[in-house]
Design a protein around this motif. Sequence first.
Motif, PDB file in Angstrom:
ATOM      1  N   GLU A 137       0.791  -1.116   0.028  1.00 55.60           N
ATOM      2  CA  GLU A 137      -0.125  -0.072  -0.002  1.00 55.60           C
ATOM      3  C   GLU A 137       0.752   1.318   0.000  1.00 55.60           C
ATOM      4  O   GLU A 137       0.619   2.327  -0.855  1.00 55.60           O
ATOM      5  CB  GLU A 137      -0.907   0.048   1.168  1.00 55.60           C
ATOM      6  N   ARG A 138       1.943   1.284   0.776  1.00 54.69           N
ATOM      7  CA  ARG A 138       2.837   2.436   0.789  1.00 54.69           C
ATOM      8  C   ARG A 138       3.443   2.701  -0.448  1.00 54.69           C
ATOM      9  O   ARG A 138       3.683   3.696  -0.965  1.00 54.69           O
ATOM     10  CB  ARG A 138       3.932   2.280   1.921  1.00 54.69           C
ATOM     11  N   PHE A 139       4.004   1.661  -1.322  1.00 58.06           N
ATOM     12  CA  PHE A 139       4.408   1.481  -2.512  1.00 58.06           C
ATOM     13  C   PHE A 139       3.620   1.992  -3.399  1.00 58.06           C
ATOM     14  O   PHE A 139       3.962   2.965  -4.366  1.00 58.06           O
ATOM     15  CB  PHE A 139       4.943   0.095  -2.893  1.00 58.06           C
ATOM     16  N   ILE A 140       2.281   1.742  -3.568  1.00 57.83           N
ATOM     17  CA  ILE A 140       1.441   2.034  -4.458  1.00 57.83           C
ATOM     18  C   ILE A 140       1.071   3.648  -4.403  1.00 57.83           C
ATOM     19  O   ILE A 140       0.902   4.358  -5.147  1.00 57.83           O
ATOM     20  CB  ILE A 140      -0.170   1.179  -4.190  1.00 57.83           C
ATOM     21  N   ASN A 141       0.940   4.017  -3.120  1.00 66.06           N
ATOM     22  CA  ASN A 141       0.846   5.541  -2.658  1.00 66.06           C
ATOM     23  C   ASN A 141       2.133   6.427  -3.374  1.00 66.06           C
ATOM     24  O   ASN A 141       1.662   7.525  -3.745  1.00 66.06           O
ATOM     25  CB  ASN A 141       0.771   5.893  -1.154  1.00 66.06           C
ATOM     26  N   GLN A 142       3.082   5.728  -3.519  1.00 68.11           N
ATOM     27  CA  GLN A 142       4.471   6.257  -4.055  1.00 68.11           C
ATOM     28  C   GLN A 142       4.583   6.207  -5.685  1.00 68.11           C
ATOM     29  O   GLN A 142       5.195   7.029  -6.150  1.00 68.11           O
ATOM     30  CB  GLN A 142       5.688   5.943  -3.465  1.00 68.11           C
ATOM     31  N   PRO A 204       3.300  -7.429  -5.845  1.00 72.44           N
ATOM     32  CA  PRO A 204       2.222  -7.646  -6.648  1.00 72.44           C
ATOM     33  C   PRO A 204       0.996  -6.555  -6.374  1.00 72.44           C
ATOM     34  O   PRO A 204       0.327  -6.290  -5.316  1.00 72.44           O
ATOM     35  CB  PRO A 204       1.698  -8.829  -6.593  1.00 72.44           C
ATOM     36  N   SER A 205       0.558  -5.758  -7.259  1.00 73.17           N
ATOM     37  CA  SER A 205      -0.316  -4.744  -7.593  1.00 73.17           C
ATOM     38  C   SER A 205      -0.833  -4.592  -9.048  1.00 73.17           C
ATOM     39  O   SER A 205       0.346  -4.688  -9.897  1.00 73.17           O
ATOM     40  CB  SER A 205      -0.438  -3.533  -6.488  1.00 73.17           C
ATOM     41  N   ARG A 206      -2.093  -4.200  -9.063  1.00 75.80           N
ATOM     42  CA  ARG A 206      -2.391  -3.741 -10.436  1.00 75.80           C
ATOM     43  C   ARG A 206      -1.652  -2.458 -11.108  1.00 75.80           C
ATOM     44  O   ARG A 206      -1.273  -2.314 -12.448  1.00 75.80           O
ATOM     45  CB  ARG A 206      -3.860  -3.591 -10.593  1.00 75.80           C
ATOM     46  N   GLU A 207      -1.651  -1.620 -10.157  1.00 72.16           N
ATOM     47  CA  GLU A 207      -0.940  -0.286 -10.545  1.00 72.16           C
ATOM     48  C   GLU A 207       0.571  -0.405 -10.947  1.00 72.16           C
ATOM     49  O   GLU A 207       0.943   0.011 -11.862  1.00 72.16           O
ATOM     50  CB  GLU A 207      -0.956   0.654  -9.358  1.00 72.16           C
ATOM     51  N   LEU A 208       1.146  -1.399 -10.006  1.00 75.56           N
ATOM     52  CA  LEU A 208       2.718  -1.697 -10.473  1.00 75.56           C
ATOM     53  C   LEU A 208       2.736  -2.367 -11.950  1.00 75.56           C
ATOM     54  O   LEU A 208       3.730  -2.021 -12.638  1.00 75.56           O
ATOM     55  CB  LEU A 208       3.194  -2.437  -9.257  1.00 75.56           C
ATOM     56  N   GLU A 234      -1.626  10.702 -13.919  1.00 78.27           N
ATOM     57  CA  GLU A 234      -3.007  11.122 -13.710  1.00 78.27           C
ATOM     58  C   GLU A 234      -3.792   9.826 -13.253  1.00 78.27           C
ATOM     59  O   GLU A 234      -4.599  10.201 -12.405  1.00 78.27           O
ATOM     60  CB  GLU A 234      -3.662  11.821 -15.062  1.00 78.27           C
ATOM     61  N   THR A 235      -3.746   9.038 -13.974  1.00 80.25           N
ATOM     62  CA  THR A 235      -4.603   7.696 -13.691  1.00 80.25           C
ATOM     63  C   THR A 235      -4.224   6.956 -12.489  1.00 80.25           C
ATOM     64  O   THR A 235      -5.240   6.595 -11.583  1.00 80.25           O
ATOM     65  CB  THR A 235      -4.189   6.553 -14.802  1.00 80.25           C
ATOM     66  N   LEU A 236      -2.839   7.048 -12.222  1.00 80.08           N
ATOM     67  CA  LEU A 236      -2.633   6.382 -10.803  1.00 80.08           C
ATOM     68  C   LEU A 236      -2.965   7.240  -9.505  1.00 80.08           C
ATOM     69  O   LEU A 236      -3.647   6.938  -8.330  1.00 80.08           O
ATOM     70  CB  LEU A 236      -0.879   6.169 -10.483  1.00 80.08           C
ATOM     71  N   GLU A 237      -3.011   8.874  -9.720  1.00 81.61           N
ATOM     72  CA  GLU A 237      -3.575   9.449  -8.822  1.00 81.61           C
ATOM     73  C   GLU A 237      -5.125   9.351  -8.511  1.00 81.61           C
ATOM     74  O   GLU A 237      -5.434   9.364  -7.504  1.00 81.61           O
ATOM     75  CB  GLU A 237      -3.368  11.084  -9.389  1.00 81.61           C
ATOM     76  N   GLU A 238      -5.643   9.177  -9.554  1.00 80.75           N
ATOM     77  CA  GLU A 238      -7.308   8.733  -9.402  1.00 80.75           C
ATOM     78  C   GLU A 238      -7.486   7.524  -8.597  1.00 80.75           C
ATOM     79  O   GLU A 238      -8.169   7.589  -8.098  1.00 80.75           O
ATOM     80  CB  GLU A 238      -7.827   8.800 -10.823  1.00 80.75           C
ATOM     81  N   ARG A 239      -6.794   6.564  -8.974  1.00 84.24           N
ATOM     82  CA  ARG A 239      -6.836   5.172  -8.325  1.00 84.24           C
ATOM     83  C   ARG A 239      -6.512   5.520  -6.990  1.00 84.24           C
ATOM     84  O   ARG A 239      -7.077   4.706  -5.963  1.00 84.24           O
ATOM     85  CB  ARG A 239      -6.011   4.142  -9.115  1.00 84.24           C
ATOM     86  N   LYS A 240      -5.603   5.991  -6.918  1.00 80.49           N
ATOM     87  CA  LYS A 240      -5.210   6.278  -5.349  1.00 80.49           C
ATOM     88  C   LYS A 240      -6.175   6.783  -4.489  1.00 80.49           C
ATOM     89  O   LYS A 240      -6.510   6.421  -3.550  1.00 80.49           O
ATOM     90  CB  LYS A 240      -3.791   7.220  -5.303  1.00 80.49           C
ATOM     91  N   GLU A 241      -6.748   7.716  -5.070  1.00 78.24           N
ATOM     92  CA  GLU A 241      -8.272   8.436  -4.098  1.00 78.24           C
ATOM     93  C   GLU A 241      -9.312   7.581  -4.153  1.00 78.24           C
ATOM     94  O   GLU A 241     -10.111   7.278  -3.172  1.00 78.24           O
ATOM     95  CB  GLU A 241      -8.580   9.652  -5.135  1.00 78.24           C
ATOM     96  N   THR A 242      -9.448   6.656  -5.214  1.00 82.99           N
ATOM     97  CA  THR A 242     -10.754   5.762  -5.287  1.00 82.99           C
ATOM     98  C   THR A 242     -10.154   4.552  -3.990  1.00 82.99           C
ATOM     99  O   THR A 242     -11.334   4.161  -3.415  1.00 82.99           O
ATOM    100  CB  THR A 242     -10.673   5.032  -6.546  1.00 82.99           C
ATOM    101  N   ARG A 243      -8.990   4.248  -4.304  1.00 82.53           N
ATOM    102  CA  ARG A 243      -8.671   3.247  -2.977  1.00 82.53           C
ATOM    103  C   ARG A 243      -8.721   3.630  -1.823  1.00 82.53           C
ATOM    104  O   ARG A 243      -9.111   3.003  -0.957  1.00 82.53           O
ATOM    105  CB  ARG A 243      -7.257   2.699  -3.399  1.00 82.53           C
TER     106      ARG A 243
END
Length: 314
Positions: A137-142, A204-208, A234-243
């Motif tokens: 989760e921390r990695f996804i936020n970065q 493992p994560s979809r974003e990565l 931009e897409t990762l920022e939107e997914r971050k807020e959705t998560r």
Amino acid sequence: MDLQTLVTLTTGVALLTCVLAVVGVHTYAKGRAQRAALVERLSAAGQIPFTGRRRRFRHLDRRLRGTSLGRKLELRLAATGLDITPGEFFAAMLATVAGLWLVGQATLAPFFGPIAGLLGIWAAVQFLNWQRQKRIERFINQLPELARILANATHAGLALRTAVGMAAEELEAPAGEELAKVANQLAVGATMDDALGEMAERLPSRELVVLVTTLVLSNRAGGQVVSALRNLTETLEERKETRREVRTQLSQVSMTSYAVPVLGVGSLFLMNGVKDGALDRMTGSPVGQAAVIIAFGLYAVGFVLIRRLSRIDV
């Protein structure tokens, strides 16, 4: 044997002992220097973490690393980012299991000792999963910041390998640590596909996966990596807020999944506190033992079902 011969023999033995001692000290110092050089080289290649901390249970650690279970445990520990060896974790798990076994046997009934030990093993596995998920989760936020740094670096004319090394220096853990491993693997001859693929397997994560696929395809086909990374940011920022919103909405359900088994175990302590020895009499017959096992099984099924039903993949 006269006195002169005895003195000569004693002197010779003393000199031989001194020579052997010097050779032994020299060999020991040379071995430590070679080991330190090997550790430094492997840590530079991203194979092992170099912290300088003295490791415990080295013999157990070597035995574990030679088994398939130990290798899986080593990979799981590497994904959590914990500074602990498989031997140290296994020893801590055994100590926890033994402690819970004794506590369950002393406070409840002898029948609950093995059950408490199994709960200790389950708690250790869940702890690793929790640490791994928290690091993911921390990695996804970065990831949005990572994609932004890579886009700016490639836009400035830097190669993708150089951009990865720059991002490893600027970002904090865990992204900085993982990118440092990728950069070190690239430095020793690994391909970009293999290095990024191993990072995606560790976390493992979809974003990565999307980021790695974008980088690999751009590096392989020579496409417009700058525009692709900026759109991905931009897409990762939107997914971050959705998560974040989904996790907030499901926080109550997650707490319920843990509260259900806790209430079940608490009822056992309440039952034994109201009437001392009630659990001993209940587990003294096969019917009572079967009822306890079935009850624990149902609590486990309820925990798993609640976690499954509340899991939403974004």
